[in-house]
Design a protein around this motif. Structure first.
Motif, short mmCIF file in Angstrom:
data_model
loop_
_atom_site.label_atom_id
_atom_site.label_comp_id
_atom_site.label_asym_id
_atom_site.label_seq_id
_atom_site.Cartn_x
_atom_site.Cartn_y
_atom_site.Cartn_z
N GLY A 110 -15.09 -2.80 -2.52
CA GLY A 110 -14.75 -3.96 -3.34
C GLY A 110 -14.48 -3.60 -4.78
O GLY A 110 -14.17 -2.45 -5.11
N CYS A 111 -14.61 -4.60 -5.67
CA CYS A 111 -14.23 -4.45 -7.07
C CYS A 111 -15.35 -4.93 -7.98
O CYS A 111 -16.11 -5.83 -7.62
CB CYS A 111 -12.95 -5.22 -7.35
SG CYS A 111 -11.58 -4.77 -6.22
N VAL A 155 0.88 -1.18 0.00
CA VAL A 155 0.00 0.00 0.00
C VAL A 155 0.91 1.22 0.00
O VAL A 155 1.46 1.60 1.03
CB VAL A 155 -0.94 0.02 1.22
CG1 VAL A 155 -1.88 1.24 1.15
CG2 VAL A 155 -1.75 -1.27 1.32
N LEU A 156 1.09 1.82 -1.16
CA LEU A 156 2.08 2.88 -1.31
C LEU A 156 1.54 4.03 -2.16
O LEU A 156 0.64 3.83 -2.98
CB LEU A 156 3.34 2.32 -1.98
CG LEU A 156 4.15 1.29 -1.16
CD1 LEU A 156 5.15 0.57 -2.05
CD2 LEU A 156 4.85 1.97 0.01
N ASN A 162 -2.18 -10.28 -8.16
CA ASN A 162 -1.40 -11.24 -8.95
C ASN A 162 -1.21 -10.77 -10.38
O ASN A 162 -1.28 -11.55 -11.33
CB ASN A 162 -2.05 -12.62 -8.92
CG ASN A 162 -1.79 -13.35 -7.61
OD1 ASN A 162 -1.40 -12.75 -6.63
ND2 ASN A 162 -2.02 -14.65 -7.60
N GLY A 163 -1.02 -9.47 -10.53
CA GLY A 163 -0.77 -8.89 -11.84
C GLY A 163 -2.00 -8.45 -12.59
O GLY A 163 -1.89 -7.71 -13.58
N ASP A 164 -3.20 -8.87 -12.17
CA ASP A 164 -4.44 -8.44 -12.82
C ASP A 164 -4.85 -7.07 -12.28
O ASP A 164 -4.90 -6.86 -11.06
CB ASP A 164 -5.57 -9.45 -12.57
CG ASP A 164 -5.34 -10.75 -13.31
OD1 ASP A 164 -4.83 -10.71 -14.45
OD2 ASP A 164 -5.68 -11.82 -12.75
N TRP A 165 -5.17 -6.16 -13.18
CA TRP A 165 -5.56 -4.81 -12.80
C TRP A 165 -7.06 -4.80 -12.56
O TRP A 165 -7.85 -5.02 -13.48
CB TRP A 165 -5.18 -3.84 -13.91
CG TRP A 165 -5.34 -2.39 -13.53
CD1 TRP A 165 -5.85 -1.88 -12.38
CD2 TRP A 165 -4.98 -1.27 -14.34
NE1 TRP A 165 -5.85 -0.51 -12.40
CE2 TRP A 165 -5.31 -0.11 -13.60
CE3 TRP A 165 -4.43 -1.13 -15.61
CZ2 TRP A 165 -5.10 1.17 -14.10
CZ3 TRP A 165 -4.22 0.14 -16.10
CH2 TRP A 165 -4.55 1.29 -15.36
N LEU A 166 -7.46 -4.53 -11.32
CA LEU A 166 -8.87 -4.55 -10.95
C LEU A 166 -9.46 -3.14 -10.95
O LEU A 166 -8.77 -2.16 -10.62
CB LEU A 166 -9.04 -5.16 -9.56
CG LEU A 166 -8.49 -6.58 -9.35
CD1 LEU A 166 -8.71 -7.02 -7.91
CD2 LEU A 166 -9.13 -7.56 -10.32
N GLN A 167 -10.72 -3.04 -11.30
CA GLN A 167 -11.45 -1.79 -11.17
C GLN A 167 -12.20 -1.83 -9.85
O GLN A 167 -13.13 -2.63 -9.68
CB GLN A 167 -12.42 -1.61 -12.33
CG GLN A 167 -13.24 -0.33 -12.25
CD GLN A 167 -14.06 -0.10 -13.50
OE1 GLN A 167 -13.53 0.20 -14.56
NE2 GLN A 167 -15.37 -0.27 -13.39
N VAL A 175 -5.15 -0.86 -8.43
CA VAL A 175 -5.22 -2.10 -7.63
C VAL A 175 -4.83 -3.27 -8.52
O VAL A 175 -5.47 -3.53 -9.55
CB VAL A 175 -6.63 -2.33 -7.06
CG1 VAL A 175 -6.66 -3.58 -6.20
CG2 VAL A 175 -7.08 -1.11 -6.26
N LEU A 176 -3.79 -3.98 -8.13
CA LEU A 176 -3.32 -5.16 -8.86
C LEU A 176 -3.38 -6.38 -7.95
O LEU A 176 -2.94 -6.31 -6.80
CB LEU A 176 -1.89 -4.95 -9.36
CG LEU A 176 -1.64 -3.76 -10.28
CD1 LEU A 176 -0.16 -3.58 -10.54
CD2 LEU A 176 -2.39 -3.92 -11.59
#
Length: 322
Positions: free
Chosen positions: A194-195, A53-54, A184-189, A181-182
């Protein structure tokens, strides 16, 4: 696409969650203090779940001026709070990570709700997160935070994530809604608790139903840890869509720390030094022309090349915005 995400749980036993936020982003605040906090409070096994978280890079003042402007050092202080959680990503059950995220939430709450950070923000948020305010303030108001910004650990997080996204084909010339928000490499909306979709270079692929971040993390783990056995219900989501005027949007091409601009005095001094080198070079070239150094075999072209290199090394600014 959703089926492929769930299917990964059969072969993937670890989950890596990366959350990157902007320092005045209200959506980022909501997401971190609800969805991310839910993941951390679940006490998932740290050897199987890693979390970052950066902050995303943003404009900063030079270190000599940043220390006197709370809008600068106050927004950088979360990096100091996260230093104890290095290397990133951090085990999800790390107490250092939990405290640092609590500090980050406190800073974001103030940055989002007030026009300017209060001068007591570091002390107040440190007390709330159970951290030492003196240590944090010394870090944020000194050169240490700049060492963190340009260090290897941070470079391996947000900048590296953006490199992966651009390599995958995501456009760099359009804004995207924050936070980034990633999983395992998947970019989530994602937003709120939540998403709702997975981002792809071609657009977004909606999930069959909105899912909590914790549920998505658990879907990557096999076998399921006890914390994933009973997942809380998801609170209603507030869907956000990126637009050119979106206040919580950013272009992924900008996700690099930029070297702070120099002060007028610093620039004047450097130019003076550069000028002295030029004059020295001119004098030496003149001496070469009249044979004063001919016995040394010094060539005019070679010396000028070396001198130019010296000037560049003294006045050149390294721009990390490539």
């Amino acid at each position: 696409l959703w089926c492929s995400i769930v299917a990964k749980a059969d072969t993937t036993t670890q989950a890596v969650l990366e959350v990157y936020y902007a320092p005045t982003c209200g959506h980022c605040l909501d997401f971190i203090r609800t969805a991310v906090a839910q993941v951390l409070n679940a006490k998932l096994p740290g050897e199987r779940v890693k979390v970052s978280v950066l902050p995303l890079p943003f404009e900063v003042l030079p270190v000599s001026r940043c220390r006197d402007h709370v809008s600068c050092y106050g927004n950088l202080a979360p990096l100091c709070a996260m230093e104890a959680a290095q290397p990133h990503p951090t085990p999800a059950d790390s107490p250092h990570l939990l405290s640092a995220v609590a500090y980050t939430v406190c800073t974001l709450e103030e940055a989002v709700s007030l026009s300017d950070l209060r001068t007591t923000v570091v002390r107040d948020c440190a007390a709330r997160a159970g951290l030492q305010s003196e240590v944090l303030e010394a870090c944020a108001r000194g050169p240490e935070v700049f060492d963190i910004m340009y260090g290897a650990d941070y470079s391996s997080t947000a900048p590296a994530a953006v490199d992966r996204l651009t390599a995958a084909g995501f456009r760099m010339d359009r804004p995207y809604a924050m936070p980034l928000v990633l999983l395992n490499g998947d970019w989530l909306q994602c937003s709120g608790g939540g998403c709702t979709a997975v981002r792809t270079p071609e657009g977004t692929s909606a999930l069959p139903r909105p899912e909590s971040l914790l549920a998505l993390v658990c879907a990557r783990l096999s076998p399921l840890p006890p914390a994933c056995a009973k997942l809380p219900s998801l609170t209603p989501l507030h869907k956000t869509r990126p637009t050119p005027a979106c206040e919580d949007c950013a272009e992924i091409s900008n996700f690099r720390w930029k070297q702070p601009s120099r002060t007028h005095w610093e620039t004047f001094c450097l130019l003076a030094v550069a000028a002295s080198f030029v004059l020295l070079g001119a004098a030496l070239v003149a001496r070469v022309k009249f044979g004063a150094f001919n016995q040394c075999g010094l060539k005019r072209e070679g010396y000028r090349s070396g001198l130019d290199g010296s000037i560049k090394s003294n006045i050149g600014l390294v721009d990390g915005a490539g």
